[in-house]
Design a protein around this motif. Structure first.
Motif, PDB file in Angstrom:
ATOM      1  N   SER A   1      -5.844 -42.602   0.596  1.00  0.00           N
ATOM      2  CA  SER A   1      -5.468 -41.597  -0.403  1.00  0.00           C
ATOM      3  C   SER A   1      -5.090 -40.276   0.264  1.00  0.00           C
ATOM      4  CB  SER A   1      -6.624 -41.365  -1.375  1.00  0.00           C
ATOM      5  OG  SER A   1      -6.950 -42.539  -2.086  1.00  0.00           O
TER       6      SER A   1
ATOM      7  N   SER B   1       3.564 -38.547  -9.279  1.00  0.00           N
ATOM      8  CA  SER B   1       2.128 -38.320  -9.475  1.00  0.00           C
ATOM      9  C   SER B   1       1.749 -38.386 -10.952  1.00  0.00           C
ATOM     10  CB  SER B   1       1.713 -36.979  -8.880  1.00  0.00           C
ATOM     11  OG  SER B   1       2.399 -35.912  -9.513  1.00  0.00           O
ATOM     12  N   THR B   2       2.638 -37.920 -11.826  1.00  0.00           N
ATOM     13  CA  THR B   2       2.350 -37.980 -13.263  1.00  0.00           C
ATOM     14  C   THR B   2       2.307 -39.412 -13.757  1.00  0.00           C
ATOM     15  OG1 THR B   2       3.408 -35.827 -13.625  1.00  0.00           O
ATOM     16  CG2 THR B   2       3.120 -37.251 -15.547  1.00  0.00           C
TER      17      THR B   2
ATOM     18  N   ILE C   1      -0.907 -41.347 -12.539  1.00  0.00           N
ATOM     19  CA  ILE C   1      -2.154 -41.103 -13.267  1.00  0.00           C
ATOM     20  C   ILE C   1      -2.282 -42.046 -14.456  1.00  0.00           C
ATOM     21  CG2 ILE C   1      -3.389 -39.384 -14.660  1.00  0.00           C
ATOM     22  CD1 ILE C   1      -2.257 -37.239 -12.861  1.00  0.00           C
TER      23      ILE C   1
ATOM     24  N   SER D   1      -4.001 -44.657  -7.241  1.00  0.00           N
ATOM     25  CA  SER D   1      -4.527 -43.936  -8.398  1.00  0.00           C
ATOM     26  C   SER D   1      -5.152 -42.604  -7.989  1.00  0.00           C
ATOM     27  CB  SER D   1      -5.574 -44.794  -9.120  1.00  0.00           C
ATOM     28  OG  SER D   1      -5.003 -46.002  -9.592  1.00  0.00           O
TER      29      SER D   1
ATOM     30  N   THR E   1      -2.677 -39.594  -6.545  1.00  0.00           N
ATOM     31  CA  THR E   1      -1.889 -38.817  -7.503  1.00  0.00           C
ATOM     32  C   THR E   1      -2.645 -37.568  -7.958  1.00  0.00           C
ATOM     33  OG1 THR E   1      -2.744 -40.215  -9.299  1.00  0.00           O
ATOM     34  CG2 THR E   1      -0.639 -40.837  -8.336  1.00  0.00           C
ATOM     35  N   VAL E   2      -3.950 -37.724  -8.179  1.00  0.00           N
ATOM     36  CA  VAL E   2      -4.771 -36.576  -8.575  1.00  0.00           C
ATOM     37  C   VAL E   2      -4.876 -35.579  -7.430  1.00  0.00           C
ATOM     38  CG1 VAL E   2      -7.043 -35.875  -9.411  1.00  0.00           C
ATOM     39  CG2 VAL E   2      -6.071 -38.054 -10.146  1.00  0.00           C
TER      40      VAL E   2
ATOM     41  N   ARG F   1      -1.495 -33.511  -6.869  1.00  0.00           N
ATOM     42  CA  ARG F   1      -1.244 -32.411  -7.801  1.00  0.00           C
ATOM     43  C   ARG F   1      -2.096 -31.191  -7.468  1.00  0.00           C
ATOM     44  NH1 ARG F   1       1.349 -34.027 -12.573  1.00  0.00           N
ATOM     45  NH2 ARG F   1       0.326 -32.385 -13.750  1.00  0.00           N
TER      46      ARG F   1
ATOM     47  N   ASN G   1     -13.984 -37.224  -7.405  1.00  0.00           N
ATOM     48  CA  ASN G   1     -13.273 -38.477  -7.623  1.00  0.00           C
ATOM     49  C   ASN G   1     -13.849 -39.632  -6.816  1.00  0.00           C
ATOM     50  OD1 ASN G   1     -10.591 -38.296  -9.358  1.00  0.00           O
ATOM     51  ND2 ASN G   1     -10.894 -36.324  -8.361  1.00  0.00           N
TER      52      ASN G   1
END
Length: 312
Positions: A111, A138-139, A142, A190, A193-194, A197, A245
């Motif tokens: 990641s 990235s949107t 999610i 997954s 992406t968080v 951002r 996370n």
């Protein structure tokens, strides 16, 4: 060194958290419909046989007394005996830690390797096409559920291309690594992406900071400004987000391990829930809780080490 004084006091603050988790887990597990004794003996078991099993595992005792026994076992370094596997829960969990730990570590590393370059590209091209592309990816990332993403990766890399195994864990190191590629990629896509951002926003803010402006005024190349000043100062909020996370990731291993049939703690937890194996469910939940608390504690230490301005 006074900035690290919290290392001595913070573990004491975790004790009420662990205690609260143990109480909630203990109660919720016993609210699951079903009878462990009947799951063992089947639907045709006699009342006497059912009573014998309940007495053997202490299920005929009041709930408060069962909890006292549970705490007593924890104090002695034990977690009771599994109804389904017929062995000590702690020994059972130890045999399942390796796949879960390998999945979590490899997923986090992957990641970070995805998030840092994508964030750097987006931040250094803020408002332009590369930035918009990273934000769109990235949107959408999610919104993809891990179980669906895992199935798509299996279809692509295992069924169509045939280059990676579908499921399992393997025996040798090479086999284990090949079996971990798809599960780790599923989680990393997954999680990254968080992180992307958050890190992008922090980098853009740091590019406009006084530190970056002063570095440019001294004639420092933009590339050096970015990697020496912007990136380190952008890591603090991302480290805390990553720690949160990772806690989600530890719980999310239940889904990923089920999809890829990894013999880890997540798969063990699912089977224990369906078989009403109370001791195993409590034991795995406690290990997950302690791991989450430990990770957040480590994140606090790293945050203080990275940014001398932070005091906890």
């Amino acid at each position: 060194m006074h900035r690290y004084k919290f290392v001595l006091t913070r573990p004491l603050q975790f004790l009420p958290v662990i205690f609260g988790i143990s109480v909630i887990t203990f109660i919720l597990v016993r609210l699951i419909p079903g009878d462990p004794a009947r799951n063992i003996l089947g639907t045709r078991a006699t009342p006497a046989a059912l009573a014998s099993i309940r007495a053997q595992y202490g299920l005929d005792q009041p709930m408060w007394l069962q909890y006292v026994y549970f705490l007593k076992n924890l104090a002695n370094g034990e977690m009771g005996k599994s109804i389904l596997y017929k062995i000590d829960v702690l020994k059972l969990i130890v045999t399942r830690i390796e796949p879960t730990l390998a999945l979590v570590v490899s997923s986090v590393v992957l990641s970070v390797l995805i998030a840092v370059p994508m964030s750097a590209i987006a931040a250094r091209n803020a408002g332009r096409a590369p930035d918009h592309a990273v934000r769109i990816v990235s949107t959408f990332g999610i919104g993809f559920p891990p179980f669906w993403l895992g199935l798509m990766l299996i279809i692509l890399f295992s069924v169509d291309l045939g280059i990676l195994p579908v499921s399992g864990y393997g025996a040798t190191i090479g086999e284990k690594l090949s079996h971990l590629v798809l599960p780790s990629l599923t989680v990393a896509l997954s999680l990254s992406t968080v992180l992307t951002r958050s890190l992008r926003a922090a980098m853009i803010e740091q590019l406009k900071s006084d530190v970056a402006t002063a570095a440019r005024a001294r004639g420092m190349p933009e590339r050096i400004v970015f990697w020496r000043h912007v990136l380190p100062n952008s890591l603090v909020p991302t480290i805390n987000l990553l720690a949160v996370n990772i806690g989600w990731l530890i719980g999310g291993t239940v889904v990923v391990e089920s999809v890829f049939a990894l013999p880890g703690m997540g798969q063990l937890l699912v089977r224990a829930i369906f078989s009403r194996d109370y001791m195993v469910v409590q034991g795995v939940a406690m290990v997950f809780a302690c791991a989450t608390v430990l990770i957040n504690f480590i994140a606090d230490i790293v945050t203080v080490a990275v940014d001398p301005r932070v005091k906890l």
